[in-house]
Scaffold this motif. Structure first.
Motif, PDB file in Angstrom:
ATOM      1  N   ILE A 179     -20.922  -2.097  30.913  1.00  0.00           N
ATOM      2  CA  ILE A 179     -19.604  -1.792  30.354  1.00  0.00           C
ATOM      3  C   ILE A 179     -18.566  -2.480  31.235  1.00  0.00           C
ATOM      4  N   PRO A 180     -17.726  -3.336  30.662  1.00  0.00           N
ATOM      5  CA  PRO A 180     -16.882  -4.218  31.493  1.00  0.00           C
ATOM      6  C   PRO A 180     -15.635  -3.547  32.064  1.00  0.00           C
ATOM      7  N   ASN A 181     -15.236  -4.023  33.215  1.00  0.00           N
ATOM      8  CA  ASN A 181     -13.982  -3.725  33.928  1.00  0.00           C
ATOM      9  C   ASN A 181     -13.567  -2.258  33.911  1.00  0.00           C
ATOM     10  N   VAL A 182     -14.517  -1.373  34.221  1.00  0.00           N
ATOM     11  CA  VAL A 182     -14.192   0.047  34.394  1.00  0.00           C
ATOM     12  C   VAL A 182     -13.884   0.279  35.869  1.00  0.00           C
ATOM     13  N   THR A 183     -12.703   0.784  36.160  1.00  0.00           N
ATOM     14  CA  THR A 183     -12.328   1.110  37.529  1.00  0.00           C
ATOM     15  C   THR A 183     -12.327   2.614  37.723  1.00  0.00           C
ATOM     16  N   MET A 184     -12.123   3.051  38.934  1.00  0.00           N
ATOM     17  CA  MET A 184     -12.092   4.482  39.237  1.00  0.00           C
ATOM     18  C   MET A 184     -11.020   5.208  38.413  1.00  0.00           C
ATOM     19  N   ASN A 185      -9.890   4.532  38.182  1.00  0.00           N
ATOM     20  CA  ASN A 185      -8.792   5.157  37.455  1.00  0.00           C
ATOM     21  C   ASN A 185      -9.012   5.185  35.947  1.00  0.00           C
ATOM     22  N   ASP A 186     -10.098   4.562  35.480  1.00  0.00           N
ATOM     23  CA  ASP A 186     -10.408   4.536  34.047  1.00  0.00           C
ATOM     24  C   ASP A 186     -11.413   5.610  33.657  1.00  0.00           C
ATOM     25  N   ILE A 187     -11.774   6.458  34.612  1.00  0.00           N
ATOM     26  CA  ILE A 187     -12.802   7.484  34.376  1.00  0.00           C
ATOM     27  C   ILE A 187     -12.174   8.862  34.496  1.00  0.00           C
ATOM     28  N   TYR A 188     -12.457   9.712  33.514  1.00  0.00           N
ATOM     29  CA  TYR A 188     -11.986  11.098  33.512  1.00  0.00           C
ATOM     30  C   TYR A 188     -13.172  12.018  33.283  1.00  0.00           C
ATOM     31  N   THR A 189     -13.357  12.977  34.161  1.00  0.00           N
ATOM     32  CA  THR A 189     -14.394  13.979  33.942  1.00  0.00           C
ATOM     33  C   THR A 189     -13.842  15.089  33.057  1.00  0.00           C
ATOM     34  N   GLY A 190     -14.746  15.783  32.392  1.00  0.00           N
ATOM     35  CA  GLY A 190     -14.336  16.873  31.506  1.00  0.00           C
ATOM     36  C   GLY A 190     -15.384  17.956  31.464  1.00  0.00           C
ATOM     37  N   ASN A 191     -15.038  19.063  30.851  1.00  0.00           N
ATOM     38  CA  ASN A 191     -15.983  20.173  30.678  1.00  0.00           C
ATOM     39  C   ASN A 191     -16.890  19.874  29.491  1.00  0.00           C
ATOM     40  N   GLY A 192     -17.757  18.911  29.690  1.00  0.00           N
ATOM     41  CA  GLY A 192     -18.616  18.426  28.627  1.00  0.00           C
ATOM     42  C   GLY A 192     -17.890  17.390  27.779  1.00  0.00           C
ATOM     43  N   VAL A 193     -18.654  16.665  26.977  1.00  0.00           N
ATOM     44  CA  VAL A 193     -18.061  15.678  26.071  1.00  0.00           C
ATOM     45  C   VAL A 193     -17.161  16.354  25.046  1.00  0.00           C
ATOM     46  N   SER A 194     -17.509  17.570  24.641  1.00  0.00           N
ATOM     47  CA  SER A 194     -16.706  18.285  23.641  1.00  0.00           C
ATOM     48  C   SER A 194     -15.261  18.421  24.092  1.00  0.00           C
ATOM     49  N   ASP A 195     -15.067  18.785  25.333  1.00  0.00           N
ATOM     50  CA  ASP A 195     -13.728  18.929  25.901  1.00  0.00           C
ATOM     51  C   ASP A 195     -12.965  17.617  25.818  1.00  0.00           C
ATOM     52  N   LEU A 196     -13.637  16.521  26.090  1.00  0.00           N
ATOM     53  CA  LEU A 196     -12.979  15.216  26.146  1.00  0.00           C
ATOM     54  C   LEU A 196     -12.703  14.639  24.768  1.00  0.00           C
ATOM     55  N   ILE A 197     -13.530  14.972  23.792  1.00  0.00           N
ATOM     56  CA  ILE A 197     -13.235  14.553  22.412  1.00  0.00           C
ATOM     57  C   ILE A 197     -11.899  15.144  21.985  1.00  0.00           C
ATOM     58  N   ASN A 198     -11.727  16.430  22.242  1.00  0.00           N
ATOM     59  CA  ASN A 198     -10.476  17.090  21.876  1.00  0.00           C
ATOM     60  C   ASN A 198      -9.301  16.502  22.664  1.00  0.00           C
ATOM     61  N   LEU A 199      -9.508  16.268  23.953  1.00  0.00           N
ATOM     62  CA  LEU A 199      -8.440  15.721  24.794  1.00  0.00           C
ATOM     63  C   LEU A 199      -7.985  14.349  24.285  1.00  0.00           C
ATOM     64  N   VAL A 200      -8.935  13.483  24.006  1.00  0.00           N
ATOM     65  CA  VAL A 200      -8.591  12.135  23.555  1.00  0.00           C
ATOM     66  C   VAL A 200      -7.931  12.162  22.185  1.00  0.00           C
ATOM     67  N   MET A 201      -8.425  12.999  21.279  1.00  0.00           N
ATOM     68  CA  MET A 201      -7.813  13.063  19.950  1.00  0.00           C
ATOM     69  C   MET A 201      -6.362  13.541  20.036  1.00  0.00           C
TER      70      MET A 201
END
Length: 493
Positions: A179-201
């Motif tokens: 996966i290209p050009n992912v830096t530390m600031n491009d990564i977000y942890t979440g309470n499971g993928v479910s949490d992050l789907i809602n966050l991104v939407m």
């Protein structure tokens, strides 16, 4: 509230309104309410009680208060007309209208009914949720020990994106996945993928935006798009092509309002694994229409038959991509709730959206810090999940067993899954005449005490499909499949 009390009051209210059961079912259908004939019969017989949203619907439709429906007191007035002034003055609290078209039937009315049956001492064989722990899958000892040793150091909040060590390990994993050009600031942890789907939407979707979502899908995607004010446009996956996306159907449904394409690879609920050439065509579609790619890859380490998973972001360095992943399934720690997103590709065109994701991340402070603390250990060294999916591995053996049993059942057809731990069989419409998936689910539960999820729960509109989770041990799977086979020997809808 007592079940007998509720059933008696419901009958009184129906009689007072001059309504029959079929009339109530028609009203519910017109309003988009999920009320089946069997479900209503359960209410009237006193076997089950409605959830709050259904109680509100019944009270409003019948012109009585919710309080009256659940109490033995006589109603102030049970006339067919409007409720009395006393009832009108009572304040009722209803769910937000934003939830009117949001559903998650993996945990829905049938699960509520199963829980009530269990309260009555009935043993239910649950093949409905991909939760490894109840079926004897254990977290690797090294991971448990690592969390235990760090608990005192993880009592406070972390950076909103996540712990440095966790994000560093995720960045290195993304590098392995190309996966290209992912830096530390491009990564977000979440309470499971479910949490992050809602966050991104919530960060991405404007009212009226269209998001392309597969059908069948993992229903949280559709729910979160809808909750954010967008419209989930379902492109079909083709059963005749091993459940791969129908690219012509995808193209035909893109409009000027389309903002992103969601792919779920490996797929839940079908277990399909998308080959590189299909992913390249999806990338080309996204490129032509300048769309974001959102890729749910939570099952990328649960791949069988010596196949290889390819991250679509690795094929799209010129596009804005968000890849969703986590440890819930691969490391059998669904309850620990640890997932992440990696933003890659052309980040210049998504700079403002990234600020929005950052705002949403800051608002919830951070994800589960103890769970973050084990990411580095989990992603490094031997991946125990590989032992489950190789020949002779437990997940692979159970996949093969369930597939062979289903293929041998009269009137059942099924595509062999290549990944994850789900299988999505089809019932012959000529033989079983399935017109209502939810009714089939409830009938199987009540007759044979086996709980599955119908195809409708995954936004698949053709009736007669359902998902089985093949995580239980073979003996339990055998018992459940024996019951299913017996049920299908006489069931007709």
């Amino acid at each position: 509230m007592a079940r007998s009390t509720f059933s008696q009051q419901l009958k009184k209210a129906l009689d007072a309104k001059g309504l029959k059961q079929v009339d109530l079912l028609r009203i519910a259908e017109k309003q988009g309410r999920k009320l089946g004939k069997s479900q209503l019969s359960q209410y009237l017989s006193g076997k089950t009680l409605p959830r709050q949203d259904m109680l509100s619907f019944l009270a409003e439709t019948l012109g009585v208060s919710e309080e009256w429906l659940i109490t033995t007191n006589e109603a102030p007035s049970l006339a067919p007309g409007p409720a009395t002034q006393e009832v009108r003055t009572m304040r009722a609290f209803k769910k937000s209208s934003k939830l009117d078209h949001v559903s998650y039937d993996v945990r829905g009315p049938a699960l509520d009914e199963a829980m009530r049956m269990e309260e009555d001492g009935i043993h239910i064989l649950k093949l409905n949720i991909g939760n490894p722990a109840p079926f004897g899958f254990r977290t690797p000892d090294e991971v448990v020990q690592d969390m235990a040793s760090q608990l005192r150091d993880t009592e406070g909040y972390s950076d909103s994106r996540g712990l440095f060590a966790a994000r560093k390990a995720i960045m290195q994993y993304d590098q392995i996945k190309h996966i290209p050009n992912v830096t530390m600031n491009d990564i977000y942890t979440g309470n499971g993928v479910s949490d992050l789907i809602n966050l991104v939407m919530q960060a991405m979707v404007e009212t009226g935006d269209e998001i392309m979502v597969p059908s069948p899908d993992y229903p949280l995607w559709t729910a979160c798009v809808t909750l954010a004010g967008g419209k989930a446009v379902h492109y079909l996956c083709d059963e005749q092509a091993d459940w791969l996306p129908d690219l012509d159907d995808m193209r035909s449904k893109i409009t000027s309002n389309t903002k992103a394409i969601v792919i779920i690879n490996p797929n839940n609920p079908t277990g399909a694994l998308y080959p590189r050439e299909v992913l390249e065509e999806i990338v080309q579609i996204a490129r032509e229409h300048q769309l974001i790619i959102l890729s749910d890859e939570i099952y990328d380490r649960l791949v069988m038959d010596e196949e290889k998973h390819v991250s679509i972001a690795s094929l799209a360095p010129d596009l804005f991509c968000i890849t969703f992943n986590g440890l819930s399934k691969s490391h059998m720690i669904a309850g620990w709730r640890i997932g992440w997103i990696s933003i890659s590709g052309n980040k210049r065109i998504g700079r403002d959206l990234m600020e929005g994701i950052n705002v949403m991340s800051n608002m919830r402070l951070c994800s589960n810090v103890p769970a973050q603390s084990i990411v580095q250990t989990a992603l490094g060294g031997h991946q125990s999940v590989k032992d489950y999916v190789v020949p002779g591995g437990r997940v692979r053996n159970q996949r093969d067993y369930v597939y062979e049993r289903l293929c041998a059942m009269d009137g059942v057809s099924v595509v062999k899954p290549k990944a994850a731990f789900y299988i999505f069989p089809r019932l012959d419409p000529d033989k079983f005449n399935i017109t209502d998936d939810t009714q089939f689910q409830l009938d199987l539960l009540q007759d044979q005490h086996v709980l599955i999820v119908p195809g409708k729960g995954f936004n698949w509109e053709k009736p007669g499909y359902f998902r089985i989770v093949y995580l239980p041990r073979r003996a339990i799977l055998g018992e459940a499949l024996d019951k299913l086979e017996q049920f299908l020997s006489y069931y007709r809808q």
